[in-house]
Scaffold this motif. Structure first.
Motif, PDB file in Angstrom:
ATOM      1  N   ALA A  20      11.733   5.573  -2.514  1.00 31.39           N
ATOM      2  CA  ALA A  20      11.421   6.979  -2.327  1.00 31.39           C
ATOM      3  C   ALA A  20      10.028   7.118  -1.733  1.00 31.39           C
ATOM      4  O   ALA A  20       9.093   6.415  -2.103  1.00 31.39           O
ATOM      5  CB  ALA A  20      11.493   7.714  -3.658  1.00 31.39           C
ATOM      6  N   VAL A  21       9.878   8.025  -0.791  1.00 31.24           N
ATOM      7  CA  VAL A  21       8.595   8.273  -0.159  1.00 31.24           C
ATOM      8  C   VAL A  21       7.940   9.446  -0.870  1.00 31.24           C
ATOM      9  O   VAL A  21       8.524  10.514  -0.999  1.00 31.24           O
ATOM     10  CB  VAL A  21       8.778   8.573   1.350  1.00 31.24           C
ATOM     11  N   VAL A  22       6.725   9.231  -1.339  1.00 27.45           N
ATOM     12  CA  VAL A  22       5.993  10.279  -2.027  1.00 27.45           C
ATOM     13  C   VAL A  22       5.011  10.881  -1.040  1.00 27.45           C
ATOM     14  O   VAL A  22       4.157  10.191  -0.491  1.00 27.45           O
ATOM     15  CB  VAL A  22       5.235   9.718  -3.254  1.00 27.45           C
ATOM     16  N   GLU A  23       5.169  12.175  -0.808  1.00 23.95           N
ATOM     17  CA  GLU A  23       4.265  12.845   0.122  1.00 23.95           C
ATOM     18  C   GLU A  23       3.163  13.530  -0.673  1.00 23.95           C
ATOM     19  O   GLU A  23       3.412  14.135  -1.710  1.00 23.95           O
ATOM     20  CB  GLU A  23       5.041  13.878   0.951  1.00 23.95           C
ATOM     21  N   PRO A  24       1.922  13.463  -0.173  1.00 23.62           N
ATOM     22  CA  PRO A  24       0.827  14.105  -0.893  1.00 23.62           C
ATOM     23  C   PRO A  24       0.950  15.629  -0.827  1.00 23.62           C
ATOM     24  O   PRO A  24       1.463  16.186   0.133  1.00 23.62           O
ATOM     25  CB  PRO A  24      -0.422  13.617  -0.160  1.00 23.62           C
ATOM     26  N   THR A  25       0.508  16.267  -1.887  1.00 15.78           N
ATOM     27  CA  THR A  25       0.520  17.724  -1.922  1.00 15.78           C
ATOM     28  C   THR A  25      -0.910  18.231  -1.950  1.00 15.78           C
ATOM     29  O   THR A  25      -1.829  17.526  -2.360  1.00 15.78           O
ATOM     30  CB  THR A  25       1.252  18.231  -3.172  1.00 15.78           C
TER      31      THR A  25
END
Length: 106
Positions: A20-25
């Motif tokens: 899973a790719v975690v995108e910064p918020t």
């Protein structure tokens, strides 16, 4: 022959899911605002329990069955303890009688 064989990890087979790719918020700073007033729910919103004659009979019957079963279990446990106590008392009397009769013979 007696040495354990360590299994080797086979290559995975079948479908492999990609990681899973975690995108910064972005972080939004807190703003001081007054919370919205909370209005209580009206009293009529709670569901009411309707007791019909059939449910009352079922509840009374179920309660009676539970009381009878628990009572039967407790009485049977009391009876088991009483029978055990009586049998131990009889055994003690027989053993005492045997010991006394052996003492009188000598």
């Amino acid at each position: 022959m007696f040495r354990p064989k360590v299994p080797t990890m086979p290559q995975p087979t079948g479908l492999i899911t990609p990681p899973a790719v975690v995108e910064p918020t972005s972080v939004i700073p807190h703003q001081d605002t007054a919370p919205a007033p909370v209005t209580p729910a009206p009293a009529s919103a709670r569901p009411t329990v309707q007791l019909t004659p059939g449910t009352v009979v079922a509840l009374v019957g179920g309660g009676t069955a539970v009381v009878l079963v628990v009572g039967a279990v407790l009485v049977s446990m009391l009876l088991a303890v009483a029978i055990t106590g009586v049998s131990l008392a009889i055994c003690a009397l027989v053993i005492r009688s045997l010991i006394n009769s052996e003492a009188k013979r000598h």
